[in-house]
Design a protein around this motif. Structure first.
Motif, short mmCIF file in Angstrom:
data_model
loop_
_atom_site.label_atom_id
_atom_site.label_comp_id
_atom_site.label_asym_id
_atom_site.label_seq_id
_atom_site.Cartn_x
_atom_site.Cartn_y
_atom_site.Cartn_z
N MET A 1 0.81 -1.18 0.00
CA MET A 1 0.00 0.00 0.00
C MET A 1 0.86 1.26 0.00
SD MET A 1 -3.04 1.28 2.61
CE MET A 1 -2.95 -0.22 3.50
N LEU A 2 1.97 1.25 0.75
CA LEU A 2 2.85 2.41 0.74
C LEU A 2 4.30 1.99 0.83
CD1 LEU A 2 4.03 3.26 3.81
CD2 LEU A 2 1.68 3.91 4.11
N SER A 3 5.15 2.91 0.41
CA SER A 3 6.60 2.73 0.52
C SER A 3 7.18 4.07 0.93
CB SER A 3 7.20 2.25 -0.80
OG SER A 3 6.93 3.19 -1.83
N HIS A 4 8.42 4.05 1.41
CA HIS A 4 9.02 5.31 1.81
C HIS A 4 10.52 5.31 1.52
CE1 HIS A 4 9.99 2.87 5.33
NE2 HIS A 4 10.92 3.77 5.64
N THR A 5 11.05 6.50 1.31
CA THR A 5 12.48 6.72 1.10
C THR A 5 12.86 8.04 1.75
OG1 THR A 5 12.14 7.89 -0.98
CG2 THR A 5 12.52 5.51 -1.13
N LEU A 6 14.15 8.25 1.90
CA LEU A 6 14.67 9.55 2.31
C LEU A 6 15.36 10.16 1.11
CD1 LEU A 6 16.17 8.84 5.84
CD2 LEU A 6 14.12 10.15 5.29
N ARG A 17 -2.10 2.82 -3.56
CA ARG A 17 -3.50 2.46 -3.81
C ARG A 17 -4.35 3.01 -2.69
NH1 ARG A 17 -5.28 -1.76 -0.64
NH2 ARG A 17 -3.67 -3.03 0.30
N ASP A 18 -5.61 3.25 -3.01
CA ASP A 18 -6.56 3.72 -2.02
C ASP A 18 -6.90 2.54 -1.11
OD1 ASP A 18 -8.55 6.09 -1.44
OD2 ASP A 18 -9.66 4.20 -1.21
N PRO A 19 -6.84 2.73 0.21
CA PRO A 19 -7.07 1.60 1.12
C PRO A 19 -8.55 1.25 1.30
CG PRO A 19 -6.73 3.58 2.38
CD PRO A 19 -6.53 3.96 0.93
N GLY A 20 -9.43 2.06 0.77
CA GLY A 20 -10.85 1.83 1.02
C GLY A 20 -11.19 2.31 2.42
N ILE A 21 -12.45 2.43 2.68
CA ILE A 21 -12.90 2.96 3.96
C ILE A 21 -12.42 2.10 5.14
CG2 ILE A 21 -15.15 1.82 4.07
CD1 ILE A 21 -14.52 5.50 4.87
N ASP A 22 -12.34 0.79 4.94
CA ASP A 22 -11.90 -0.10 6.02
C ASP A 22 -10.41 0.01 6.31
OD1 ASP A 22 -14.49 -1.06 6.34
OD2 ASP A 22 -14.18 -2.72 4.96
N GLY A 23 -9.62 0.46 5.35
CA GLY A 23 -8.18 0.57 5.55
C GLY A 23 -7.68 1.97 5.83
N ARG A 24 -8.61 2.93 5.88
CA ARG A 24 -8.23 4.33 6.08
C ARG A 24 -7.45 4.55 7.37
NH1 ARG A 24 -13.18 8.16 6.47
NH2 ARG A 24 -13.51 6.75 8.21
N ALA A 25 -7.94 4.02 8.48
CA ALA A 25 -7.27 4.21 9.77
C ALA A 25 -5.89 3.55 9.77
CB ALA A 25 -8.12 3.65 10.90
N ALA A 26 -5.79 2.38 9.16
CA ALA A 26 -4.49 1.69 9.10
C ALA A 26 -3.48 2.50 8.29
CB ALA A 26 -4.66 0.29 8.50
N ALA A 28 -3.48 5.78 7.83
CA ALA A 28 -3.12 6.94 8.65
C ALA A 28 -2.12 6.55 9.74
CB ALA A 28 -4.36 7.57 9.27
N THR A 29 -2.33 5.39 10.35
CA THR A 29 -1.41 4.91 11.39
C THR A 29 -0.03 4.62 10.81
OG1 THR A 29 -3.23 4.00 12.68
CG2 THR A 29 -1.03 3.09 13.10
N HIS A 30 0.05 3.98 9.65
CA HIS A 30 1.35 3.70 9.02
C HIS A 30 2.09 5.01 8.74
CE1 HIS A 30 0.90 -0.57 8.58
NE2 HIS A 30 -0.17 -0.47 7.83
N ILE A 31 1.37 5.98 8.22
CA ILE A 31 2.00 7.27 7.91
C ILE A 31 2.49 7.95 9.18
CG2 ILE A 31 1.60 9.59 7.01
CD1 ILE A 31 -0.39 8.31 4.99
N THR A 32 1.67 8.00 10.21
CA THR A 32 2.08 8.69 11.44
C THR A 32 3.24 7.98 12.14
OG1 THR A 32 0.32 7.63 12.75
CG2 THR A 32 -0.15 9.81 11.81
N SER A 58 -8.51 11.14 3.09
CA SER A 58 -8.86 11.27 4.50
C SER A 58 -7.69 10.87 5.40
CB SER A 58 -10.09 10.40 4.81
OG SER A 58 -10.39 10.45 6.18
N ALA A 59 -7.01 9.79 5.06
CA ALA A 59 -5.85 9.35 5.86
C ALA A 59 -4.74 10.39 5.81
CB ALA A 59 -5.35 8.00 5.34
N VAL A 60 -4.52 10.98 4.66
CA VAL A 60 -3.48 12.02 4.53
C VAL A 60 -3.85 13.24 5.36
CG1 VAL A 60 -2.45 13.65 2.89
CG2 VAL A 60 -2.61 11.23 2.31
N LEU A 61 -5.11 13.61 5.36
CA LEU A 61 -5.54 14.75 6.18
C LEU A 61 -5.38 14.46 7.67
CD1 LEU A 61 -8.66 15.86 4.13
CD2 LEU A 61 -6.45 17.05 4.30
N ARG A 62 -5.62 13.24 8.08
CA ARG A 62 -5.37 12.86 9.48
C ARG A 62 -3.88 12.95 9.80
NH1 ARG A 62 -9.00 7.55 10.98
NH2 ARG A 62 -11.03 8.45 10.48
N ALA A 63 -3.05 12.49 8.87
CA ALA A 63 -1.60 12.56 9.06
C ALA A 63 -1.14 14.02 9.14
CB ALA A 63 -0.88 11.83 7.94
#
Length: 116
Positions: A1-6, A17-26, A28-32, A58-63
């Motif tokens: 769903m996500l990857s990261h680099t510096l 990919r969009d996580p769907g409504i059920d994956g939104r909180a997850a 947001a948690t991964h990002i934070t 929505s997850a990005v706005l929470r982050a």
């Protein structure tokens, strides 16, 4: 769903990919958690076209709220103009402004310069 680099001292998180409504909180948690682990580096979140759905936004706005509490500069890249407007119009305005870009290189360069 996500990857990261510096890149140039900037944490770049790519959401593929969009996580769907059920994956939104997850999402947001991964990002934070990534933000916490790399604090105080500035953050750029890249929403690819397949990820530019309402749940990812929505997850990005929470982050962004989380980054605001930490005083971390956060930017978002979205190629879609409607998604960029959605992010800008719904961002938390009580903390640091959410900076929304159309291009990844511009977002990273701006975040690097702002952090210097």
């Amino acid at each position: 769903m996500l990857s990261h680099t510096l890149q140039h001292g900037v944490l770049v998180i790519r959401v593929d990919r969009d996580p769907g409504i059920d994956g939104r909180a997850a999402l947001a948690t991964h990002i934070t958690r990534l933000v916490d682990a790399h604090h105080p580096r500035p953050v750029v979140i890249v929403l690819t076209e397949p990820a530019a759905g309402n749940a990812a936004v929505s997850a990005v706005l929470r982050a962004h709220q989380w980054c605001g509490r930490l005083g971390v500069l956060m930017s978002v890249v979205a190629h879609s103009a409607p998604v960029r407007r959605l992010l800008e119009n719904n961002a938390d305005s009580s903390g640091p402004r959410l900076v929304v870009h159309a291009r990844v290189d511009t977002a990273i360069s701006t975040a690097f310069t702002a952090a210097a």
